[in-house]
Scaffold this motif. Structure first.
Motif, PDB file in Angstrom:
ATOM      1  N   UNK A  59       0.834  -1.200   0.000  1.00 22.70           N
ATOM      2  CA  UNK A  59       0.000   0.000   0.000  1.00 22.70           C
ATOM      3  C   UNK A  59       0.871   1.252   0.000  1.00 22.70           C
ATOM      4  N   UNK A  60       2.045   1.160   0.647  1.00 25.68           N
ATOM      5  CA  UNK A  60       2.962   2.304   0.672  1.00 25.68           C
ATOM      6  C   UNK A  60       3.406   2.711  -0.717  1.00 25.68           C
ATOM      7  N   UNK A  61       3.595   1.729  -1.597  1.00 27.71           N
ATOM      8  CA  UNK A  61       4.018   2.064  -2.966  1.00 27.71           C
ATOM      9  C   UNK A  61       2.970   2.932  -3.649  1.00 27.71           C
ATOM     10  N   UNK A  62       1.697   2.510  -3.573  1.00 25.04           N
ATOM     11  CA  UNK A  62       0.674   3.324  -4.250  1.00 25.04           C
ATOM     12  C   UNK A  62       0.560   4.697  -3.602  1.00 25.04           C
ATOM     13  N   UNK A  63       0.709   4.738  -2.267  1.00 31.10           N
ATOM     14  CA  UNK A  63       0.506   6.014  -1.591  1.00 31.10           C
ATOM     15  C   UNK A  63       1.606   7.018  -1.906  1.00 31.10           C
ATOM     16  N   UNK A  64       2.856   6.552  -2.079  1.00 29.46           N
ATOM     17  CA  UNK A  64       3.932   7.512  -2.332  1.00 29.46           C
ATOM     18  C   UNK A  64       4.180   7.670  -3.824  1.00 29.46           C
ATOM     19  N   UNK A  65       4.686   6.608  -4.439  1.00 30.83           N
ATOM     20  CA  UNK A  65       5.102   6.696  -5.838  1.00 30.83           C
ATOM     21  C   UNK A  65       3.893   6.848  -6.757  1.00 30.83           C
ATOM     22  N   UNK A  66       2.858   6.007  -6.572  1.00 32.00           N
ATOM     23  CA  UNK A  66       1.705   6.075  -7.458  1.00 32.00           C
ATOM     24  C   UNK A  66       1.058   7.441  -7.419  1.00 32.00           C
ATOM     25  N   UNK A  67       0.628   7.844  -6.215  1.00 31.77           N
ATOM     26  CA  UNK A  67      -0.056   9.128  -6.080  1.00 31.77           C
ATOM     27  C   UNK A  67       0.859  10.275  -6.487  1.00 31.77           C
ATOM     28  N   UNK A  68       2.135  10.226  -6.042  1.00 28.52           N
ATOM     29  CA  UNK A  68       3.060  11.321  -6.348  1.00 28.52           C
ATOM     30  C   UNK A  68       3.245  11.524  -7.831  1.00 28.52           C
ATOM     31  N   UNK A  69       3.503  10.420  -8.550  1.00 29.33           N
ATOM     32  CA  UNK A  69       3.778  10.573  -9.986  1.00 29.33           C
ATOM     33  C   UNK A  69       2.526  10.978 -10.757  1.00 29.33           C
ATOM     34  N   UNK A  70       1.374  10.385 -10.400  1.00 34.41           N
ATOM     35  CA  UNK A  70       0.146  10.757 -11.124  1.00 34.41           C
ATOM     36  C   UNK A  70      -0.157  12.239 -10.897  1.00 34.41           C
ATOM     37  N   UNK A  71      -0.061  12.689  -9.646  1.00 29.99           N
ATOM     38  CA  UNK A  71      -0.336  14.107  -9.376  1.00 29.99           C
ATOM     39  C   UNK A  71       0.699  14.997 -10.045  1.00 29.99           C
ATOM     40  N   UNK A  72       1.968  14.546 -10.092  1.00 30.07           N
ATOM     41  CA  UNK A  72       2.992  15.348 -10.775  1.00 30.07           C
ATOM     42  C   UNK A  72       2.668  15.461 -12.257  1.00 30.07           C
ATOM     43  N   UNK A  73       2.218  14.351 -12.854  1.00 23.97           N
ATOM     44  CA  UNK A  73       1.839  14.397 -14.259  1.00 23.97           C
ATOM     45  C   UNK A  73       0.707  15.368 -14.498  1.00 23.97           C
ATOM     46  N   UNK A  74      -0.294  15.355 -13.610  1.00 22.47           N
ATOM     47  CA  UNK A  74      -1.409  16.308 -13.744  1.00 22.47           C
ATOM     48  C   UNK A  74      -0.918  17.736 -13.575  1.00 22.47           C
TER      49      UNK A  74
END
Lengths: 168, 95, 114
Positions: free
Chosen positions: C40-55
């Protein structure tokens, strides 16, 4: 007092950024609600070095960049473990010495451990953190104490600590 | 292209929901539901871009707040057995 | 310039999506609560971070980006807090973590003083 003013300014800044309206009535309402929040926070005795840690200054920003790099590295490591068909995990529980002097520093350290995938802090006590790690390598990396030293450096020569749980 | 991202987030949400249904312990379910909530925040943000309505971001921000409060409330209920306790971290759990 | 920004944004979004799905997969594959927290930590940091950075790259210098940054900061503050609350609640309630290599059935790594 300095903390109250900076909290009020911060709140008003967030209000401006979120609303995007600059009419006098809305600005006035914003000022009033910020004042009310500061007043409530003051009454709840939440405005102190821990609830609103402005004394950390730029050191915490530099630390964030280092932490972001660590997070990316450990993310790739854990992702590799999950995708590997053999699932090469080896969960361990370790006790870490935490050299932070204030509770704020301890919370920053524990949250940084949890934020890096592969390690989760399970129990935080004064001067000691129980950490669950997915494999031996991240646990050993933590035991080297690099992150511990960096958090202590961010914390600076802090004197005394209160009883807050928030703000990392 | 936003559709692909939406699909990926929906797949992740489906995986989280599977874990929430499978259990086996209540903590697995809370973890899965918390992750589901985080993904919902992202989904709403991406949907805002997909439909060209950036106002969705406000909803997403509020959802993030509610999700956090909700998770903490459920965990407090699990740990102390009621929501009225002023839980400190030194308080022993009464089993 | 537009296309370059678009490419950066798509790369961020796709990488973020892939990491989010890996985290979801980890939630299914890993053997117990504590190890699943890492997934769950992977989605919370890397997943959310990169998707929001892309947006954010899509949003450019605007109010949208400010809101995205606020969402990201908020997620990065709350996700370790709730993960810690979860781990601590599970540990207090006597949920034993699986230790050692899964499938061997022996606990060879007790918590030890360094």
């Amino acid at each position: 007092m300095l903390h109250s003013i900076s909290l009020g300014l911060l709140l008003f800044g967030v209000w401006l950024l979120l609303s995007g309206f600059f009419e006098p009535l809305l600005l006035g309402l914003g000022v009033v609600s910020c004042l009310v929040v500061v007043l409530i926070a003051h009454r709840m005795d939440m405005i102190d070095r821990e609830g609103h840690p402005i004394h950390l200054g730029w050191r915490i920003v530099i630390y964030w960049f280092w932490l972001a790099l660590e997070i990316v590295k450990s993310n790739i490591d854990v992702a590799r473990r999950i995708l590997d068909p053999k699932l090469p995990i080896h969960p361990v529980l370790i006790r870490l010495q935490a050299s932070q002097k204030s509770e704020l520093g301890l919370v920053i350290y524990a949250n940084s451990i949890t934020l890096t995938p592969g390690t989760v802090s399970v129990q935080v006590e004064t001067g000691e953190i129980l950490v669950h790690a997915i494999a031996k390598e991240p646990a050993e990396a933590l035991q080297q104490g690099d992150m511990d030293r960096r958090v202590s450096a961010v914390e600076g020569p802090a004197e005394g600590g209160g009883k807050g749980e928030e703000a990392a | 292209m936003f559709i692909a991202v939406t699909a990926a987030i929906l797949i992740t949400m489906a995986l989280a929901l599977t874990r929430a249904l499978l259990g086996p312990t209540v903590y697995d379910r809370v973890l899965a539901v918390n992750m589901f909530g985080t993904k919902t925040v992202l989904l709403i943000a991406v949907l805002g871009f997909l439909t060209g309505r950036p106002d969705f971001l406000d909803i997403s921000l509020v959802y993030a707040l509610i999700n956090f409060i909700g998770t903490i409330a459920v965990l407090k209920l699990l740990k102390f057995g009621d929501l009225g306790t002023a839980g400190g971290r030194d308080e022993p759990a009464e089993d | 310039m537009e296309t370059a920004l678009d490419i950066v944004s798509w790369v961020l979004l796709v990488t973020g999506s892939v990491f989010a799905m890996i985290g979801g997969l980890g939630l299914i594959r890993l053997p117990d609560v504590y190890t699943r927290m890492h997934g769950a930590g992977i989605t919370d940091t890397m997943g959310a971070g990169l998707i929001l950075a892309g947006l954010m790259v899509q949003g450019g210098f605007s109010q949208v980006t400010v809101k995205l940054i606020l969402i990201l900061i908020f997620l990065l503050y709350t996700s370790p807090t709730s993960t810690y609350a979860l781990a601590n609640a599970a540990f207090h309630r006597g949920q034993k973590p699986l230790l050692g290599k899964p499938g061997h059935g022996k606990e060879d790594d007790q918590p030890s003083k360094p």
